[in-house]
Write a protein that holds these residues in place. Structure first.
Motif, PDB file in Angstrom:
ATOM      1  N   TRP A 169     104.726  54.291  34.319  1.00  0.00           N
ATOM      2  CA  TRP A 169     103.985  53.362  34.866  1.00  0.00           C
ATOM      3  C   TRP A 169     104.508  51.861  34.726  1.00  0.00           C
ATOM      4  O   TRP A 169     104.938  51.699  33.361  1.00  0.00           O
ATOM      5  CB  TRP A 169     102.410  53.436  34.685  1.00  0.00           C
ATOM      6  CG  TRP A 169     101.960  53.456  33.098  1.00  0.00           C
ATOM      7  CD1 TRP A 169     102.055  54.324  32.005  1.00  0.00           C
ATOM      8  CD2 TRP A 169     101.342  52.135  32.773  1.00  0.00           C
ATOM      9  NE1 TRP A 169     101.621  53.467  30.810  1.00  0.00           N
ATOM     10  CE2 TRP A 169     101.059  52.256  31.278  1.00  0.00           C
ATOM     11  CE3 TRP A 169     100.977  50.849  33.258  1.00  0.00           C
ATOM     12  CZ2 TRP A 169     100.363  51.230  30.623  1.00  0.00           C
ATOM     13  CZ3 TRP A 169     100.472  50.117  32.399  1.00  0.00           C
ATOM     14  CH2 TRP A 169     100.082  50.078  31.110  1.00  0.00           C
ATOM     15  N   ARG A 170     103.944  50.968  35.283  1.00  0.00           N
ATOM     16  CA  ARG A 170     103.684  49.598  34.836  1.00  0.00           C
ATOM     17  C   ARG A 170     102.797  48.904  35.490  1.00  0.00           C
ATOM     18  O   ARG A 170     102.204  49.560  36.586  1.00  0.00           O
ATOM     19  CB  ARG A 170     105.225  49.156  35.285  1.00  0.00           C
ATOM     20  CG  ARG A 170     105.462  49.150  36.654  1.00  0.00           C
ATOM     21  CD  ARG A 170     107.119  48.600  36.790  1.00  0.00           C
ATOM     22  NE  ARG A 170     107.391  48.329  38.273  1.00  0.00           N
ATOM     23  CZ  ARG A 170     108.379  48.225  39.116  1.00  0.00           C
ATOM     24  NH1 ARG A 170     109.493  48.291  38.285  1.00  0.00           N
ATOM     25  NH2 ARG A 170     108.526  47.973  40.140  1.00  0.00           N
ATOM     26  N   PRO A 171     102.031  47.711  35.013  1.00  0.00           N
ATOM     27  CA  PRO A 171     101.004  46.952  35.601  1.00  0.00           C
ATOM     28  C   PRO A 171     101.506  46.556  37.175  1.00  0.00           C
ATOM     29  O   PRO A 171     102.534  46.008  37.315  1.00  0.00           O
ATOM     30  CB  PRO A 171     100.633  45.628  34.621  1.00  0.00           C
ATOM     31  CG  PRO A 171     101.638  46.087  33.538  1.00  0.00           C
ATOM     32  CD  PRO A 171     102.714  47.001  33.856  1.00  0.00           C
ATOM     33  N   GLY A 172     100.461  46.838  37.971  1.00  0.00           N
ATOM     34  CA  GLY A 172     100.637  46.435  39.494  1.00  0.00           C
ATOM     35  C   GLY A 172      99.519  45.632  39.802  1.00  0.00           C
ATOM     36  O   GLY A 172      98.499  45.351  39.220  1.00  0.00           O
ATOM     37  N   ALA A 173      99.443  45.290  41.327  1.00  0.00           N
ATOM     38  CA  ALA A 173      98.438  44.535  41.811  1.00  0.00           C
ATOM     39  C   ALA A 173      97.024  45.059  41.689  1.00  0.00           C
ATOM     40  O   ALA A 173      96.169  44.344  41.723  1.00  0.00           O
ATOM     41  CB  ALA A 173      99.230  44.196  43.285  1.00  0.00           C
ATOM     42  N   ASP A 174      97.160  46.475  41.789  1.00  0.00           N
ATOM     43  CA  ASP A 174      95.855  47.201  42.010  1.00  0.00           C
ATOM     44  C   ASP A 174      95.611  48.336  40.917  1.00  0.00           C
ATOM     45  O   ASP A 174      95.613  49.226  41.333  1.00  0.00           O
ATOM     46  CB  ASP A 174      95.788  47.732  43.315  1.00  0.00           C
ATOM     47  CG  ASP A 174      94.433  48.261  43.496  1.00  0.00           C
ATOM     48  OD1 ASP A 174      93.381  48.035  43.019  1.00  0.00           O
ATOM     49  OD2 ASP A 174      94.463  49.390  44.551  1.00  0.00           O
ATOM     50  N   GLY A 175      95.882  47.872  39.611  1.00  0.00           N
ATOM     51  CA  GLY A 175      95.866  48.880  38.378  1.00  0.00           C
ATOM     52  C   GLY A 175      97.330  49.312  38.343  1.00  0.00           C
ATOM     53  O   GLY A 175      98.290  48.710  38.710  1.00  0.00           O
ATOM     54  N   PRO A 176      97.487  50.510  37.818  1.00  0.00           N
ATOM     55  CA  PRO A 176      99.054  50.853  37.541  1.00  0.00           C
ATOM     56  C   PRO A 176      99.840  51.198  38.606  1.00  0.00           C
ATOM     57  O   PRO A 176      99.230  51.867  39.464  1.00  0.00           O
ATOM     58  CB  PRO A 176      98.731  51.995  36.449  1.00  0.00           C
ATOM     59  CG  PRO A 176      97.346  52.418  36.419  1.00  0.00           C
ATOM     60  CD  PRO A 176      96.714  51.149  37.038  1.00  0.00           C
TER      61      PRO A 176
ATOM     62  N   GLN B 113     104.776  52.874  29.567  1.00  0.00           N
ATOM     63  CA  GLN B 113     104.808  51.768  30.263  1.00  0.00           C
ATOM     64  C   GLN B 113     106.288  51.246  30.381  1.00  0.00           C
ATOM     65  O   GLN B 113     106.860  51.011  29.324  1.00  0.00           O
ATOM     66  CB  GLN B 113     104.081  50.628  29.817  1.00  0.00           C
ATOM     67  CG  GLN B 113     103.828  49.333  30.414  1.00  0.00           C
ATOM     68  CD  GLN B 113     103.074  48.188  29.875  1.00  0.00           C
ATOM     69  OE1 GLN B 113     102.311  48.606  29.011  1.00  0.00           O
ATOM     70  NE2 GLN B 113     103.061  47.243  30.489  1.00  0.00           N
ATOM     71  N   THR B 114     106.780  51.322  31.536  1.00  0.00           N
ATOM     72  CA  THR B 114     108.391  51.280  31.766  1.00  0.00           C
ATOM     73  C   THR B 114     108.713  49.524  31.646  1.00  0.00           C
ATOM     74  O   THR B 114     107.798  48.783  32.321  1.00  0.00           O
ATOM     75  CB  THR B 114     109.020  51.811  32.657  1.00  0.00           C
ATOM     76  OG1 THR B 114     108.443  51.267  34.171  1.00  0.00           O
ATOM     77  CG2 THR B 114     108.853  53.363  32.709  1.00  0.00           C
ATOM     78  N   PRO B 115     109.572  49.138  31.119  1.00  0.00           N
ATOM     79  CA  PRO B 115     109.907  47.553  30.904  1.00  0.00           C
ATOM     80  C   PRO B 115     110.327  47.061  32.517  1.00  0.00           C
ATOM     81  O   PRO B 115     110.812  48.052  33.289  1.00  0.00           O
ATOM     82  CB  PRO B 115     111.195  47.456  29.979  1.00  0.00           C
ATOM     83  CG  PRO B 115     111.673  48.718  29.625  1.00  0.00           C
ATOM     84  CD  PRO B 115     110.689  49.972  30.228  1.00  0.00           C
ATOM     85  N   THR B 116     110.004  45.894  32.848  1.00  0.00           N
ATOM     86  CA  THR B 116     110.456  45.305  34.332  1.00  0.00           C
ATOM     87  C   THR B 116     111.829  45.694  34.426  1.00  0.00           C
ATOM     88  O   THR B 116     112.159  45.725  35.898  1.00  0.00           O
ATOM     89  CB  THR B 116     110.245  43.935  34.371  1.00  0.00           C
ATOM     90  OG1 THR B 116     110.597  43.304  33.228  1.00  0.00           O
ATOM     91  CG2 THR B 116     108.546  43.516  34.283  1.00  0.00           C
ATOM     92  N   ASP B 117     112.870  45.614  33.690  1.00  0.00           N
ATOM     93  CA  ASP B 117     114.178  45.618  34.039  1.00  0.00           C
ATOM     94  C   ASP B 117     114.631  47.253  34.087  1.00  0.00           C
ATOM     95  O   ASP B 117     115.847  47.608  34.314  1.00  0.00           O
ATOM     96  CB  ASP B 117     115.093  45.064  33.168  1.00  0.00           C
ATOM     97  CG  ASP B 117     115.050  45.501  31.559  1.00  0.00           C
ATOM     98  OD1 ASP B 117     114.238  46.311  31.302  1.00  0.00           O
ATOM     99  OD2 ASP B 117     115.824  45.076  30.629  1.00  0.00           O
TER     100      ASP B 117
END
Lengths: 288, 288
Positions: free
Chosen positions: A124-131, A212-216
């Motif tokens: 998962w990674r942070p999104g606009a509406d929760g994970p 929590q996966t990194p953005t890259d």
């Protein structure tokens, strides 16, 4: 539709339709009554009565039971009862991390109805509406659940592998995750179900991890089991769980658990306790 | 020492020592056999046999059952069986969010052994070694667990309050948390236990929440129930859970659940599945 229907679908096990498989007086599996007939050809390995199947006299240790199941597996394949060996041994133990009872080929597990263990990883990674969640689409040539949606990583625990080692191995194979990345995953619990399937049954415990996966990071499948990966918001995933059958049967349970742990399913849901408890075995029949 | 001993301590309930309390044929509570004698004075309210206590004929709806329990509560207090009314009504329902069966004073709940619901809030923030937790020390004049350690917020669910409303109310009273802050809490699951206590029993469901508290937040108790708040690393808390009895009996379970969800207790622990399932009722005796 409800989340609960998936828990019910994963706990369709009626002990009346099965015979317990006994090793030295202890139940170690369940064989469906109609399948039990195929074991009559192995009278030197199993004693079959109207209420149980027991290993034959003298077969009471791990080595003897493993050999008996190996011989029966080959015979059942020759007789066309099931396809083929999967070439991967699963260990059946006396409880989690308990002493080894025997090993058997993964392909024979549904027939003999032994307990098996697996791991599932929510990426998962942070999104606009929760994970947001990384979701895989299973290859169309998979025998089980072709084309259905899956977690970032999932796999069964082969003999000799622990939960953590299985996670590292499967994350490398299924999503090309380097060990240093997978090592950031956190253990977040476990779920259980016991259900009848066309080829016998599944008596599964899944150990669950979140990362929590990194953005890259972008997962890349290396073993041909996943066709592609996509990012869906966890809320979107839960709507699909509730309204469709696009996810593989047991992945629905993993996502419901994710929703319960991340505030996406709350006690205001009438089924809340039934979900919390149903994921941990309250719907299981036939004894622990 | 083990985490599991706390689950065992919270599930010391032997149905043989209790009589089921029946309303219209349904079990709604458990009364300890030695306590049942005190109900013989209320023959117009209860029919007592060797295997059950039933509400008297004609007492079958919520209003009549609530009135009967109110009358019995006052009589039992006059007879010195328990202390006093707590002045807070608890609702007993037919399952979570099910129809109201009756209400009774909170002080009478252990005597009648009815199911009750509560909320616990883990307040955490990132620390040097994983999450740190806000831990309260209970006031020395609390009747239950004086001086023991507690979560940031905890409270029972009074009649008419849902889980979320109870959380908002208790967070304001116990930790001076404004509603806009508490609203950031996430529902993360629920735990169950059923155990005998000196005054009868507890048949509890606790809804659990986590909140990541902002750096400028310091809790301040406003209702005199907490002496002070301190910050301990979650690992330190779990070591105290394992090795000591400094935490209130049920707070141990909340912290074990926190450890299971945050990767601090992992499948490599031999008791892992027993903990995961034991927190959701696998140790409960006497039926669901």
């Amino acid at each position: 539709m409800t989340y609960l229907r998936h828990l019910e679908a994963c706990n369709r096990f009626d002990p009346e339709r099965f015979l317990p498989l006994l090793l030295a007086g202890r139940r170690v599996g369940f064989v469906r009554r109609d399948n039990a007939r195929a074991l009559e050809a192995f009278a030197h390995l199993f004693r079959i009565s109207s209420d149980a199947i027991a290993f034959a006299d003298g077969i009471d240790g791990a080595e003897a039971a493993t050999a008996a199941l190996g011989e029966a597996t080959d015979g059942l394949i020759r007789a066309g009862v099931f396809d083929k060996r999967r070439g991967e041994l699963f260990a059946v133990t006396d409880g989690w991390r308990g002493p080894l009872l025997f090993e058997l080929d993964r392909g024979a597990v549904p027939f003999f109805g032994t307990r098996s263990y697996g791991v599932h990883l929510n990426g998962w990674r942070p999104g606009a509406d929760g994970p947001d969640l990384w979701i895989g689409k299973r290859a169309m040539d998979k025998k089980i659940a072709p084309g259905q949606l899956d977690n970032l990583v999932a796999g069964g625990m082969g003999s000799g592998y622990g939960a953590w080692e299985t996670l590292l191995k499967e994350a490398a194979e299924e999503a090309d995750m380097p060990e240093a990345l997978t090592a950031q995953a956190l253990a977040v619990g476990a779920i259980r179900y016991r259900t009848e399937l066309p080829d016998g049954m599944r008596d599964d415990v899944l150990f669950l991890y979140d990362i929590q996966t990194p953005t890259d990071f972008t997962p890349r499948n290396t073993d041909g089991e996943i066709e592609d990966f996509r990012v869906l918001s966890a809320r979107e995933c839960l709507a699909l769980v509730r309204e469709t059958d696009q996810f593989k049967f047991n992945v629905n349970l993993v996502l419901i658990d994710f929703g319960l742990r991340h505030g996406l399913i709350a006690p205001e849901d009438q089924d809340y306790l039934a979900l919390v408890e149903g994921l941990r075995g309250s719907l299981i029949r036939g004894g622990r």
